[in-house]
Design a protein around this motif. Sequence first.
Motif, mmCIF file in Angstrom:
data_model
loop_
_atom_site.group_PDB
_atom_site.id
_atom_site.type_symbol
_atom_site.label_atom_id
_atom_site.label_comp_id
_atom_site.label_asym_id
_atom_site.label_seq_id
_atom_site.Cartn_x
_atom_site.Cartn_y
_atom_site.Cartn_z
ATOM 1 N N SER A 170 0.826 -1.213 0.000
ATOM 2 C CA SER A 170 0.000 0.000 0.000
ATOM 3 C C SER A 170 0.861 1.264 0.000
ATOM 4 C CB SER A 170 -0.930 -0.014 1.220
ATOM 5 O OG SER A 170 -1.753 -1.152 1.201
ATOM 6 N N TYR A 171 1.685 1.395 -1.016
ATOM 7 C CA TYR A 171 2.582 2.542 -1.153
ATOM 8 C C TYR A 171 2.445 3.156 -2.549
ATOM 9 C CZ TYR A 171 4.985 0.421 2.863
ATOM 10 O OH TYR A 171 5.279 -0.129 4.086
ATOM 11 N N THR A 172 2.593 4.464 -2.603
ATOM 12 C CA THR A 172 2.764 5.176 -3.868
ATOM 13 C C THR A 172 4.130 5.860 -3.817
ATOM 14 O OG1 THR A 172 0.396 5.569 -4.131
ATOM 15 C CG2 THR A 172 1.888 6.987 -5.389
ATOM 16 N N PHE A 173 4.893 5.714 -4.894
ATOM 17 C CA PHE A 173 6.241 6.290 -4.952
ATOM 18 C C PHE A 173 6.279 7.380 -6.020
ATOM 19 C CE2 PHE A 173 6.599 1.836 -3.666
ATOM 20 C CZ PHE A 173 7.208 1.994 -2.430
ATOM 21 N N ILE A 174 6.832 8.519 -5.660
ATOM 22 C CA ILE A 174 7.020 9.617 -6.611
ATOM 23 C C ILE A 174 8.470 9.589 -7.082
ATOM 24 C CG2 ILE A 174 6.961 12.109 -6.934
ATOM 25 C CD1 ILE A 174 4.790 12.198 -4.761
ATOM 26 N N GLU A 222 -8.209 4.246 4.292
ATOM 27 C CA GLU A 222 -6.880 4.845 4.422
ATOM 28 C C GLU A 222 -6.133 4.753 3.104
ATOM 29 O OE1 GLU A 222 -3.428 5.008 7.832
ATOM 30 O OE2 GLU A 222 -4.484 3.122 7.492
ATOM 31 N N PRO A 223 -5.770 5.874 2.511
ATOM 32 C CA PRO A 223 -5.041 5.840 1.244
ATOM 33 C C PRO A 223 -3.612 5.334 1.436
ATOM 34 C CG PRO A 223 -5.182 8.089 2.053
ATOM 35 C CD PRO A 223 -6.015 7.248 2.975
ATOM 36 N N THR A 224 -2.903 5.207 0.346
ATOM 37 C CA THR A 224 -1.542 4.685 0.405
ATOM 38 C C THR A 224 -0.604 5.643 1.143
ATOM 39 O OG1 THR A 224 -1.002 5.731 -1.704
ATOM 40 C CG2 THR A 224 -1.734 3.413 -1.764
ATOM 41 N N THR A 225 0.469 5.091 1.653
ATOM 42 C CA THR A 225 1.591 5.899 2.118
ATOM 43 C C THR A 225 2.352 6.377 0.880
ATOM 44 O OG1 THR A 225 1.814 4.794 4.244
ATOM 45 C CG2 THR A 225 3.795 5.809 3.341
ATOM 46 N N VAL A 226 2.640 7.670 0.818
ATOM 47 C CA VAL A 226 3.325 8.247 -0.337
ATOM 48 C C VAL A 226 4.766 8.576 0.032
ATOM 49 C CG1 VAL A 226 3.358 10.121 -2.030
ATOM 50 C CG2 VAL A 226 1.170 9.194 -1.234
ATOM 51 N N VAL A 227 5.699 8.053 -0.760
ATOM 52 C CA VAL A 227 7.128 8.270 -0.515
ATOM 53 C C VAL A 227 7.742 8.909 -1.751
ATOM 54 C CG1 VAL A 227 9.310 7.212 0.158
ATOM 55 C CG2 VAL A 227 7.156 6.218 0.968
ATOM 56 N N ASP A 228 8.388 10.037 -1.569
ATOM 57 C CA ASP A 228 8.986 10.791 -2.669
ATOM 58 C C ASP A 228 10.486 10.472 -2.755
ATOM 59 O OD1 ASP A 228 9.910 12.646 -4.502
ATOM 60 O OD2 ASP A 228 8.703 14.290 -3.705
ATOM 61 N N PHE A 229 10.879 9.863 -3.877
ATOM 62 C CA PHE A 229 12.293 9.561 -4.136
ATOM 63 C C PHE A 229 12.883 10.484 -5.208
ATOM 64 C CE2 PHE A 229 11.469 5.342 -2.204
ATOM 65 C CZ PHE A 229 12.649 5.143 -1.511
ATOM 66 N N SER A 230 12.144 11.529 -5.571
ATOM 67 C CA SER A 230 12.558 12.322 -6.729
ATOM 68 C C SER A 230 13.865 13.084 -6.511
ATOM 69 C CB SER A 230 11.446 13.304 -7.123
ATOM 70 O OG SER A 230 11.176 14.200 -6.068
ATOM 71 N N GLU A 231 14.245 13.325 -5.240
ATOM 72 C CA GLU A 231 15.492 14.026 -4.949
ATOM 73 C C GLU A 231 16.588 13.074 -4.468
ATOM 74 O OE1 GLU A 231 15.903 17.145 -5.666
ATOM 75 O OE2 GLU A 231 13.808 17.376 -6.301
ATOM 76 N N GLY A 232 16.343 11.783 -4.594
ATOM 77 C CA GLY A 232 17.353 10.800 -4.220
ATOM 78 C C GLY A 232 17.075 10.112 -2.899
ATOM 79 N N GLU A 233 16.795 10.878 -1.864
ATOM 80 C CA GLU A 233 16.498 10.320 -0.546
ATOM 81 C C GLU A 233 14.996 10.142 -0.379
ATOM 82 O OE1 GLU A 233 18.742 9.336 1.672
ATOM 83 O OE2 GLU A 233 20.398 9.948 0.363
ATOM 84 N N ALA A 234 14.600 9.142 0.422
ATOM 85 C CA ALA A 234 13.183 8.908 0.675
ATOM 86 C C ALA A 234 12.613 10.003 1.569
ATOM 87 C CB ALA A 234 12.975 7.542 1.329
ATOM 88 N N GLU A 235 11.526 10.609 1.129
ATOM 89 C CA GLU A 235 10.807 11.594 1.933
ATOM 90 C C GLU A 235 9.353 11.167 2.016
ATOM 91 O OE1 GLU A 235 9.333 16.256 1.860
ATOM 92 O OE2 GLU A 235 10.785 15.547 0.368
ATOM 93 N N ILE A 236 8.855 10.960 3.220
ATOM 94 C CA ILE A 236 7.471 10.541 3.403
ATOM 95 C C ILE A 236 6.567 11.760 3.244
ATOM 96 C CG2 ILE A 236 5.792 9.514 4.992
ATOM 97 C CD1 ILE A 236 8.189 8.048 6.303
ATOM 98 N N VAL A 237 5.761 11.731 2.201
ATOM 99 C CA VAL A 237 4.864 12.845 1.897
ATOM 100 C C VAL A 237 3.526 12.673 2.599
ATOM 101 C CG1 VAL A 237 3.658 14.058 0.023
ATOM 102 C CG2 VAL A 237 5.992 13.193 -0.327
ATOM 103 N N ARG A 238 3.071 11.424 2.692
ATOM 104 C CA ARG A 238 1.794 11.136 3.358
ATOM 105 C C ARG A 238 1.900 9.787 4.052
ATOM 106 N NH1 ARG A 238 -2.993 10.511 -0.658
ATOM 107 N NH2 ARG A 238 -2.098 8.433 -0.947
ATOM 108 N N ARG A 239 1.493 9.747 5.299
ATOM 109 C CA ARG A 239 1.455 8.492 6.042
ATOM 110 C C ARG A 239 0.085 7.873 5.854
ATOM 111 N NH1 ARG A 239 5.705 8.187 9.794
ATOM 112 N NH2 ARG A 239 6.976 10.085 9.732
ATOM 113 N N GLY A 240 0.074 6.600 5.395
ATOM 114 C CA GLY A 240 -1.198 5.978 5.106
ATOM 115 C C GLY A 240 -1.172 4.491 5.437
ATOM 116 N N ALA A 241 -1.768 3.691 4.549
ATOM 117 C CA ALA A 241 -1.979 2.269 4.814
ATOM 118 C C ALA A 241 -0.676 1.480 4.892
ATOM 119 C CB ALA A 241 -2.900 1.672 3.752
ATOM 120 N N GLY A 242 0.319 1.861 4.116
ATOM 121 C CA GLY A 242 1.612 1.164 4.165
ATOM 122 C C GLY A 242 2.451 1.631 5.331
#
Length: 206
Positions: free
Chosen positions: A96-100, A180-200
Amino acid sequence: MARYLDVHPENPQRRVIAQAVRILSEGGLIVYPTDSCFALGCLPGNAEGLDRIRTIRQLDSRHHFTLVCRDLTQLGQFVRLDNTAFRSIRAATPGSYTFILPASKEAPRRVLHPKRRTVGVRVPEHPVVRALLAELDEPLLSSTLLLPDQEEPLTQGWEIKERLDHVVDAVLDSGDCGTEPTTVVDFSEGEAEIVRRGAGDPSRFE
């Protein structure tokens, strides 16, 4: 009027999945269950379908749409992954993750963030959407079904059918979905940044 497709939550009937795929292939917009909550989906090349999602959800051009992919191999066609992101995403999928991530040349331009040139991608765990993706052999362009007048996503297929009967083409119902929507993790700048805490579980990216 939308088709109502009753599908088994663990062993999706092939004929029902085939009906949904046919609707998508003919330019349709569907509602389908995921491992977080119900979502709106159409094929990536369906510009009208994308516009219909924007209208239903009242979204602006800055919204990140998601390419829902069958597996990591398919996901890798549409984004650029360094070794760190690849290892982290491989360990968390399906889930349950979305990755940017930065978009590759193969990513449909209409789903890119207009300024950042990024795209949201995910590999879900729910048997129904996995059956859909296997039959389609291409991703779904998708967005969480959260209506503008609602604080939480709708959870029951019959209610979605009543609310959206004339604006979608099919509703796949496999029972109650979560809110509960997905947990969103942004990798666009190289490091993982949690944008939204959700189901994952977000702790693996902290």
